[in-house]
Design a protein around this motif. Sequence first.
Motif, PDB file in Angstrom:
ATOM      1  N   ARG A 137       8.698  -1.086  12.604  1.00  0.00           N
ATOM      2  CA  ARG A 137       8.430  -2.112  13.590  1.00  0.00           C
ATOM      3  C   ARG A 137       8.663  -3.491  12.975  1.00  0.00           C
ATOM      4  O   ARG A 137       8.520  -3.681  11.770  1.00  0.00           O
ATOM      5  CB  ARG A 137       6.997  -2.005  14.075  1.00  0.00           C
ATOM      6  N   ALA A 138       8.967  -4.475  13.821  1.00  0.00           N
ATOM      7  CA  ALA A 138       9.187  -5.844  13.347  1.00  0.00           C
ATOM      8  C   ALA A 138       7.935  -6.389  12.677  1.00  0.00           C
ATOM      9  O   ALA A 138       8.021  -7.150  11.705  1.00  0.00           O
ATOM     10  CB  ALA A 138       9.609  -6.738  14.506  1.00  0.00           C
ATOM     11  N   THR A 139       6.757  -5.988  13.171  1.00  0.00           N
ATOM     12  CA  THR A 139       5.515  -6.469  12.562  1.00  0.00           C
ATOM     13  C   THR A 139       5.354  -5.963  11.133  1.00  0.00           C
ATOM     14  O   THR A 139       4.830  -6.670  10.272  1.00  0.00           O
ATOM     15  CB  THR A 139       4.305  -6.020  13.400  1.00  0.00           C
TER      16      THR A 139
ATOM     17  N   ALA B 264      11.629 -10.444  12.951  1.00  0.00           N
ATOM     18  CA  ALA B 264      10.488 -10.290  12.032  1.00  0.00           C
ATOM     19  C   ALA B 264      10.219 -11.588  11.277  1.00  0.00           C
ATOM     20  O   ALA B 264       9.062 -11.960  11.046  1.00  0.00           O
ATOM     21  CB  ALA B 264      10.748  -9.154  11.058  1.00  0.00           C
ATOM     22  N   ALA B 265      11.306 -12.291  10.887  1.00  0.00           N
ATOM     23  CA  ALA B 265      11.140 -13.559  10.169  1.00  0.00           C
ATOM     24  C   ALA B 265      10.382 -14.568  11.021  1.00  0.00           C
ATOM     25  O   ALA B 265       9.533 -15.316  10.523  1.00  0.00           O
ATOM     26  CB  ALA B 265      12.490 -14.117   9.750  1.00  0.00           C
ATOM     27  N   LYS B 266      10.667 -14.593  12.304  1.00  0.00           N
ATOM     28  CA  LYS B 266       9.968 -15.514  13.204  1.00  0.00           C
ATOM     29  C   LYS B 266       8.482 -15.194  13.299  1.00  0.00           C
ATOM     30  O   LYS B 266       7.663 -16.071  13.585  1.00  0.00           O
ATOM     31  CB  LYS B 266      10.600 -15.464  14.595  1.00  0.00           C
ATOM     32  N   MET B 267       8.131 -13.939  13.047  1.00  0.00           N
ATOM     33  CA  MET B 267       6.725 -13.529  13.089  1.00  0.00           C
ATOM     34  C   MET B 267       6.039 -13.682  11.736  1.00  0.00           C
ATOM     35  O   MET B 267       4.806 -13.649  11.652  1.00  0.00           O
ATOM     36  CB  MET B 267       6.633 -12.062  13.536  1.00  0.00           C
ATOM     37  N   THR B 268       6.819 -13.819  10.675  1.00  0.00           N
ATOM     38  CA  THR B 268       6.281 -13.846   9.316  1.00  0.00           C
ATOM     39  C   THR B 268       5.438 -15.093   9.071  1.00  0.00           C
ATOM     40  O   THR B 268       5.801 -16.201   9.468  1.00  0.00           O
ATOM     41  CB  THR B 268       7.424 -13.798   8.287  1.00  0.00           C
ATOM     42  N   VAL B 269       4.321 -14.911   8.386  1.00  0.00           N
ATOM     43  CA  VAL B 269       3.484 -16.030   7.950  1.00  0.00           C
ATOM     44  C   VAL B 269       3.601 -16.116   6.428  1.00  0.00           C
ATOM     45  O   VAL B 269       2.921 -15.387   5.701  1.00  0.00           O
ATOM     46  CB  VAL B 269       2.013 -15.821   8.369  1.00  0.00           C
TER      47      VAL B 269
ATOM     48  N   ALA C 169       7.668  -8.000   8.999  1.00  0.00           N
ATOM     49  CA  ALA C 169       7.098  -9.331   8.806  1.00  0.00           C
ATOM     50  C   ALA C 169       6.060  -9.327   7.690  1.00  0.00           C
ATOM     51  O   ALA C 169       5.989 -10.262   6.885  1.00  0.00           O
ATOM     52  CB  ALA C 169       6.469  -9.827  10.106  1.00  0.00           C
ATOM     53  N   ARG C 170       5.259  -8.271   7.613  1.00  0.00           N
ATOM     54  CA  ARG C 170       4.262  -8.168   6.536  1.00  0.00           C
ATOM     55  C   ARG C 170       4.946  -8.090   5.180  1.00  0.00           C
ATOM     56  O   ARG C 170       4.485  -8.671   4.203  1.00  0.00           O
ATOM     57  CB  ARG C 170       3.382  -6.938   6.759  1.00  0.00           C
ATOM     58  N   ILE C 171       6.052  -7.371   5.111  1.00  0.00           N
ATOM     59  CA  ILE C 171       6.791  -7.264   3.847  1.00  0.00           C
ATOM     60  C   ILE C 171       7.371  -8.618   3.458  1.00  0.00           C
ATOM     61  O   ILE C 171       7.250  -9.067   2.317  1.00  0.00           O
ATOM     62  CB  ILE C 171       7.927  -6.227   3.976  1.00  0.00           C
ATOM     63  N   LEU C 172       8.004  -9.300   4.422  1.00  0.00           N
ATOM     64  CA  LEU C 172       8.651 -10.573   4.131  1.00  0.00           C
ATOM     65  C   LEU C 172       7.660 -11.641   3.691  1.00  0.00           C
ATOM     66  O   LEU C 172       8.020 -12.569   2.955  1.00  0.00           O
ATOM     67  CB  LEU C 172       9.410 -11.057   5.372  1.00  0.00           C
ATOM     68  N   SER C 173       6.408 -11.523   4.111  1.00  0.00           N
ATOM     69  CA  SER C 173       5.421 -12.552   3.772  1.00  0.00           C
ATOM     70  C   SER C 173       5.184 -12.670   2.274  1.00  0.00           C
ATOM     71  O   SER C 173       4.671 -13.685   1.807  1.00  0.00           O
ATOM     72  CB  SER C 173       4.092 -12.275   4.485  1.00  0.00           C
TER      73      SER C 173
ATOM     74  N   SER D  68       0.846  -1.186   0.000  1.00  0.00           N
ATOM     75  CA  SER D  68       0.000   0.000   0.000  1.00  0.00           C
ATOM     76  C   SER D  68       0.885   1.241   0.000  1.00  0.00           C
ATOM     77  O   SER D  68       2.052   1.180   0.388  1.00  0.00           O
ATOM     78  CB  SER D  68      -0.892   0.006   1.239  1.00  0.00           C
ATOM     79  N   PRO D  69       0.359   2.415  -0.422  1.00  0.00           N
ATOM     80  CA  PRO D  69       1.160   3.647  -0.406  1.00  0.00           C
ATOM     81  C   PRO D  69       1.728   3.965   0.975  1.00  0.00           C
ATOM     82  O   PRO D  69       2.875   4.402   1.091  1.00  0.00           O
ATOM     83  CB  PRO D  69       0.163   4.714  -0.872  1.00  0.00           C
ATOM     84  N   ASP D  70       0.935   3.723   2.034  1.00  0.00           N
ATOM     85  CA  ASP D  70       1.438   4.006   3.385  1.00  0.00           C
ATOM     86  C   ASP D  70       2.630   3.121   3.719  1.00  0.00           C
ATOM     87  O   ASP D  70       3.600   3.575   4.328  1.00  0.00           O
ATOM     88  CB  ASP D  70       0.326   3.786   4.407  1.00  0.00           C
ATOM     89  N   MET D  71       2.566   1.863   3.329  1.00  0.00           N
ATOM     90  CA  MET D  71       3.682   0.963   3.615  1.00  0.00           C
ATOM     91  C   MET D  71       4.920   1.351   2.810  1.00  0.00           C
ATOM     92  O   MET D  71       6.050   1.300   3.308  1.00  0.00           O
ATOM     93  CB  MET D  71       3.276  -0.482   3.298  1.00  0.00           C
ATOM     94  N   VAL D  72       4.719   1.760   1.568  1.00  0.00           N
ATOM     95  CA  VAL D  72       5.850   2.198   0.744  1.00  0.00           C
ATOM     96  C   VAL D  72       6.545   3.377   1.407  1.00  0.00           C
ATOM     97  O   VAL D  72       7.777   3.448   1.477  1.00  0.00           O
ATOM     98  CB  VAL D  72       5.377   2.571  -0.677  1.00  0.00           C
ATOM     99  N   GLU D  73       5.736   4.318   1.923  1.00  0.00           N
ATOM    100  CA  GLU D  73       6.319   5.487   2.566  1.00  0.00           C
ATOM    101  C   GLU D  73       7.104   5.076   3.813  1.00  0.00           C
ATOM    102  O   GLU D  73       8.201   5.577   4.057  1.00  0.00           O
ATOM    103  CB  GLU D  73       5.210   6.474   2.957  1.00  0.00           C
ATOM    104  N   ASN D  74       6.573   4.146   4.598  1.00  0.00           N
ATOM    105  CA  ASN D  74       7.285   3.685   5.780  1.00  0.00           C
ATOM    106  C   ASN D  74       8.607   3.014   5.421  1.00  0.00           C
ATOM    107  O   ASN D  74       9.614   3.201   6.098  1.00  0.00           O
ATOM    108  CB  ASN D  74       6.414   2.712   6.573  1.00  0.00           C
ATOM    109  N   ILE D  75       8.586   2.222   4.350  1.00  0.00           N
ATOM    110  CA  ILE D  75       9.831   1.562   3.932  1.00  0.00           C
ATOM    111  C   ILE D  75      10.867   2.600   3.535  1.00  0.00           C
ATOM    112  O   ILE D  75      12.049   2.507   3.902  1.00  0.00           O
ATOM    113  CB  ILE D  75       9.564   0.609   2.746  1.00  0.00           C
ATOM    114  N   PHE D  76      10.420   3.602   2.779  1.00  0.00           N
ATOM    115  CA  PHE D  76      11.367   4.630   2.351  1.00  0.00           C
ATOM    116  C   PHE D  76      11.953   5.350   3.564  1.00  0.00           C
ATOM    117  O   PHE D  76      13.161   5.596   3.649  1.00  0.00           O
ATOM    118  CB  PHE D  76      10.694   5.639   1.421  1.00  0.00           C
ATOM    119  N   LYS D  77      11.113   5.669   4.531  1.00  0.00           N
ATOM    120  CA  LYS D  77      11.600   6.347   5.720  1.00  0.00           C
ATOM    121  C   LYS D  77      12.580   5.472   6.486  1.00  0.00           C
ATOM    122  O   LYS D  77      13.564   5.943   7.046  1.00  0.00           O
ATOM    123  CB  LYS D  77      10.424   6.731   6.615  1.00  0.00           C
TER     124      LYS D  77
END
Length: 432
Positions: free
Chosen positions: A72-74, A101-106, A77-81, A54-63
């Motif tokens: 945050r690790a969560t 984060a990997a341990k939390m990834t589904v 984890a969403r990205i790694l999924s 999502s655009p919000d997630m893209v912005e967070n990654i860039f930051k």
Amino acid sequence: MTSNSYPSINDRLLSPIEESLSIMHPSTDASPDIAANEPHLSYEAANKIVKKLSPDMVENIFKFISGEEVMRATDIARILSYLGCEEIIRARRVSKKWRDAAKMTVPTSEFVVDSVRSFNTMRVMTTALPNLQRLKLSELGRGHKYCDGEDPDEAIAAESADHSTHDIDIISNFTRLQSLEIYDAPLNGIYPVLFNFPLLQKLTIRNGGGLSGNLRGLRVLKHTLEKVDINHYHITGNFMDLADFPHLKELDLWDTDVTGDIRDIGEDDFQVLERPILPESVRGGTSYKFQHVSEVPSFMHAIHRLLQRTPNLFEFYDDDLWDAFGWSLSKQSPDWYDTEIGRPRPPFDLHYIRAGVRTGWSWCSLWSSQDVDHSCEINWLDPEPSSESSDYEAYMEEMHGIQQHINFYKGYYEPPNEQQYRRLCEGVRQRD
């Protein structure tokens, strides 16, 4: 995030992601099971992530990459999924936070064990990526096998005594597993660990080597299983052991040694089943051979009751229930006799018939896997629709095609005995 804020995702986001995941050296405490010179996370993998965010997630990654904000690790984890399992294992070496984060990834992807190398990766995943949901176990390679289970086949055990063994019990760490497939896996014996997954929905076993077991072992999965696909002759038990599974939609037990009788299926059994495939060892299973002509009506009435309760029960077969059953008279039956050369074959096959809304069945002879050659009279299971009903026209139209096959055995509702058959053949000779 507006297009004016970050005008180029490829330049300002994708490239830094690739750099941070692919160029960064492994951390000093990286798992020894992951080779230092293994392929790095590719640009294509990073691109795959970006397209799904999502655009919000893209912005967070860039930051995060630019140092403006620590994710945050969560969120990680969403990205790694979105990545494959091996890509996640490599990406976790970025930092301790990424390992957490990997341990939390589904993961959404399936992990396939088809070599010793992939087995070693799975061993790492049992602690590094414990939320795996889809696992497929296949061959390990020549000279390798899984450790023997309970009550192994002695001949198979002796033949593979010098093979390197690998611990199958480690898969019990994947407590969120939803799908387990076993294809040609070098197993031998009974493995309770295969059914010890509280969230398992799909179980597939095709040629499990010396794997053995009883359907009763699946009882622990009663409240989660939706699909059971077992084509392996060392599996035994009674298919009715699964009758009260509330979510079971697909049941394929072809090529197993499972037993039972379809007439035992009650009104409350297999409530949501949509696709049943039962083996010949089940009375009334696919390709079942009847020992007596007199047995058949009770089986046909049982199928009719099931279809009244669940009209789409055999929808998978495109309304051709011969494919679903393939029933016929056994050659070992006392009612069996040989065909007279040059004459119609005796009607020892069974055909389930639908004519509009009316169903019935007949004894017939098939000249191919499905096509009727000569048929006996129809034993109807439903009353004829009223001539004034909207269903009558469709019924009569289909009946016209069906009745064309009722000629040689006209007047017979079951196969004629041998003496009657010979008289019918003699009558044809006289007319010729």
